[in-house]
Each structure stands twice: as C-alpha cells, then as structure tokens.
Motif scaffolding. Sequence first.
Motif, short mmCIF file in Angstrom:
data_model
loop_
_atom_site.label_atom_id
_atom_site.label_comp_id
_atom_site.label_asym_id
_atom_site.label_seq_id
_atom_site.Cartn_x
_atom_site.Cartn_y
_atom_site.Cartn_z
N ASN A 1 0.92 -1.32 -0.03
CA ASN A 1 0.00 0.05 -0.01
C ASN A 1 0.64 1.12 0.01
OD1 ASN A 1 -2.70 0.22 -0.32
ND2 ASN A 1 -3.06 0.60 1.74
N GLY A 2 1.93 1.37 0.74
CA GLY A 2 2.69 2.31 1.02
C GLY A 2 3.67 2.58 -0.45
N GLY A 3 4.07 1.62 -1.01
CA GLY A 3 4.89 1.77 -2.23
C GLY A 3 3.82 2.28 -3.37
N PHE A 4 2.80 1.93 -3.42
CA PHE A 4 1.87 2.61 -4.37
C PHE A 4 1.28 3.88 -4.04
CE2 PHE A 4 0.84 -1.97 -5.61
CZ PHE A 4 0.97 -1.79 -7.10
N PHE B 1 3.40 12.13 0.03
CA PHE B 1 4.73 11.49 0.47
C PHE B 1 4.75 10.61 1.93
CE2 PHE B 1 9.08 11.84 2.26
CZ PHE B 1 9.63 10.63 1.61
N MET B 2 4.04 11.81 2.89
CA MET B 2 3.92 11.58 4.16
C MET B 2 3.22 10.44 4.28
SD MET B 2 3.91 15.52 5.65
CE MET B 2 3.41 14.87 7.31
N SER B 3 2.13 10.31 3.75
CA SER B 3 0.77 9.38 3.93
C SER B 3 1.81 7.78 3.43
CB SER B 3 -0.03 9.58 3.01
OG SER B 3 -0.71 10.70 3.32
N GLY B 4 2.32 7.79 2.45
CA GLY B 4 2.76 6.67 1.88
C GLY B 4 4.17 6.27 2.83
N MET B 5 5.01 7.15 3.25
CA MET B 5 6.18 6.86 4.22
C MET B 5 5.40 6.04 5.61
SD MET B 5 9.12 7.18 2.80
CE MET B 5 9.84 6.72 4.28
N ALA B 6 4.29 6.86 6.27
CA ALA B 6 3.76 6.41 7.41
C ALA B 6 3.18 4.89 7.12
CB ALA B 6 2.61 7.44 7.65
N VAL B 7 2.58 4.74 5.99
CA VAL B 7 2.17 3.42 5.97
C VAL B 7 3.38 2.26 5.54
CG1 VAL B 7 0.68 1.68 4.31
CG2 VAL B 7 -0.05 4.00 4.93
N LEU B 8 4.24 2.75 4.83
CA LEU B 8 5.42 2.01 4.76
C LEU B 8 6.13 1.55 6.07
CD1 LEU B 8 7.17 3.31 1.65
CD2 LEU B 8 6.50 1.07 2.08
#
Length: 497
Positions: free
Chosen positions: A19-22, A42-49
């Motif tokens: 999910n974070g990668g997408f 970007f912050m959303s993706g990093m948080a999920v990663l």
Amino acid sequence: MSINYKIIFHFFGLLLLFNGGFMLLSTLISLIYDDGVTLKLFMSGMAVLLMGAFLMLITKDHRKEMNKREGYMVVTFGWIVMAISGALPYMVTGVIPSFTSAIFETMSGYTTTGATIINDIEVVPKGVLFWRSTTHWIGGMGIIVLAIAILPLLGIGGMQLFAAEAPGPSADKLHPRITDTAKRLWLIYFGYTAAETVLLKVAGMSFFDAINHAMSTISTGGFSTKNTSIAHWNDQPIIQYIIILFMFLAGTNFVLSYYAFKGNVQKALKDEELRWYFKFIASFTLIAALTIYFKADLSLSSIDHPMVWGRAESSVRHALFQVLSVITTTGFITADYTLWTPLLIVFFFGMMFLGGSAGSTSGGVKVVRHLILIKNGFLEFKRALHPNAVLPVRYNTKAIPGVVVYNILGFFILYMLSFIVGALGFSFFDIDFKSSVGLAASSLGNIGPALGAFGPVNNYAALPPLAQWWASFLMLLGRLELFTVLILLTPFFWRNR
C-alpha cells in the motif's frame, strides 16, 4: 490448533508495504503534475511503509505455517487493514476529511465498487485521483493474489490464501505452483491495462485520463476522472467502444485469456461460461437497444452531449455500454438509464444480480453459478418423472459433483438473504424503498450506480454516516463472495481444535 496470529500480522505488514509503495507512486504523479499535495501524499506513503516494516519486524520469528482459518482471517482483515491505511491520503490532503467517508471511498475502491461520495471529482488533485484509481487496480485482481507472488521469499505457501480470495465453484489453476499462477494472472492484468491506456490515448484522451480509466476498466471498478463519467466523451464514440472491448475482457475468466495468448484459442472458445456470457450480453443489448430506439428519449439521458452517428448507432452503443457496465459490475455510465423507460429500470436492476465470469475481476453472483442453478432446476423436472435415474448436472461436458451444486445453491440463498438484509439496513436509515433496494444490490454486487436518489448521475454523498459503514460492509461481503467474511461471524470458527 491455536491460531497463528504472528503470521497473520506479518502478512498485514506485507500488505501495508504494498500500500505504501503504491502511495509513493501516486506521490510521483502528484510531483509531475504539481498539484500541491505532493508532500502530504509522500508523508502518507512513508507512514504506511513504516507501519508495515514495523509489523514485519516484530513478527519475523513467526511460525511459517498457515491453515484455512488463518487464510480466511488474512483475506478479510487484510482488506480492512488496506482500507484503513488507504484512507490516509484522502484525509491528509483534505479531499475527504471525514474518517467514515474516507473509509467508504477506499473500500469502494479496493472492492472495485466505484461508488463515490466526492461531489466534484474534477477539482481533486491529480495525485489523489491517481491513488483513487490505484485502489481499484490493486483490488481488481486481489491484494492477496498480488502478495502471493512474492510469498516464496518468506518461505510461506499460498494455497490457503488463494482459496479464501477466490472461493468460486472451480479452482482452475494455470500452473501447479500457486505463486506462478498469481504471476501469470498479474502479467495478463498489467498487459490489458497498458494496452487500453495506449488505445485510449490514441483515441483522444489525455494520458492521465487514459491510464486512470484503464485501471478502472480492467478492475471493473468504475471510478472516473470526470463528474459525468464516460458520458464526458459521448461525442467521441471510439473512446466508448474501446472501453466496451476491455469491459468485456475484464468480465471474462482471466485463465481463458492465458490459454488464448498461449495459442489454445479453441479451449477458450469452447468454455461454456464464456459462450453464455456472450449470449447474455448480446441478447440483453438487443432488448435494451430496441427499447431505447423506439421508446427512450436519448436527449434526456445522454447528459448534454449530442448523438453523433445517428439514433440507431447511439441506441446500440448506449445499450451495449450500459449492459456491459452492469453485468461486469464496472459501473461506468454514458447515460442515465433510469430516465429511459420503466421497463429498462427493472431490466438493469435484474442484471445487477448476474455478474461476469468466475475468475474475472467482476463482482455479482457470476454467470457459471446461474448456469448450474438453471441446469439443476431443469433436471429437477426430469427427476420428478424418473426418480431412480442418475441425472448429474453437467458443465463443459463434465459431471458436476453434488457438493458443488449444493455449495452454489447455498451461495445463492445467502446472496439473496444478504440482499434483503442489506435493503432492510438501508431502510432503517429512512432511505426510501427504491433507493434502499438499489443500494443493497449495487453494494453487494460491487456495481456502483444504484437506483432512486443514488442513481447513475448521482453519487453517495447524501448517504448518512452509519449507512456508509453499512454499505462498506456489504461491499466487502460481496467482493469476498460471502463465505470468506460470514465464516468469521460463526462461533465454531474461533474454537481451538
């Protein structure tokens, strides 16, 4: 045997990494188009990663065994984990500040339902729109099947997950190893998406619109980048014909596509479900086209775009497009079919219960189940006359085991009960009868457009918050074909054995 919770949470971590990668891919789109939300995405993706990496780290010493119970839990709760984490970009960017509505939009995306609560889609930042379409694309072939493709790296077998993700009447695998099956299916899925993107771009769409609509079509999702959906291109019929072609392909069994690409076209064409899928579409289109041509006022339902190739062509195109859109549960619209005739309103409502082929990305009951139910029904007449005769139900010239027929009968009964309970649930929120039954059929079948106040040209913004949760549950229930979710509600599932 006790439940192996560590492997379940380890898998959740893997899903969050996906999910974070997408999300980071959506961040790149946001950067390219300079839509003002790049940092937030970007912050959303990093948080999920980071969340995913943390879960995988603390469960790295898990027992590498997975039974059916864990498979069902990973699939059902995995979708919920993806929906919760996938709602983050909507809330962080302020596109959908409400947690309930963000969950609804995300669940609608992953389950490829295509129902939306966004009133003005065209003002949404492009990075968020791309993320919205990406949820369709991920959910279309199944988050779990995607993850199975790399499970050998973790030393985990994936058959239990595949059975829970695709609990249809047959388990036709392309290759003895389930991971290779997943890879082949995703290769076809990606190829169809790329091909449709190129064709739509050549036909006149912008690249951004083309790739978003390709992802929505192949996943049979229905999210569009335009407020009027595909009706935005009613003056460009070639675009609609391209989408028609790929809706048809997305509604067929992807295993048949694999056989066709390998040169075994005859095996694909001899498939009984494919033949009836085509016959249903052809006959329903003929009925709808004749009704539209002689009785409907297309100027009212074509959403402010003129007919460009004559009334006959427009009647056939709109009929074919909407029949395919409903049968494959894609949910795109070129016209408001609820304004055509009362006959066609009932007609399209009935098609909401058909569905595409088993092994496709479409929702609904599926053509093969209807075929087996109909065949078994006719055989009951013969059995009444010849009670001692052995009369098996045959599909593709092979006898169907009785347990499979009973399973399909049970599924159909559960589906109709779920529809009735779903409609009762919506009526509890003071939603009128027509809208309630439309919402229940649409949510459970993962279709998108409903009836009444939530018809083809309306969205779901007026749905009360609690009703949004109810609709989200029905979307998940329908996407995972009932048993995978409902089995978790039984007390014996949780007993240690």
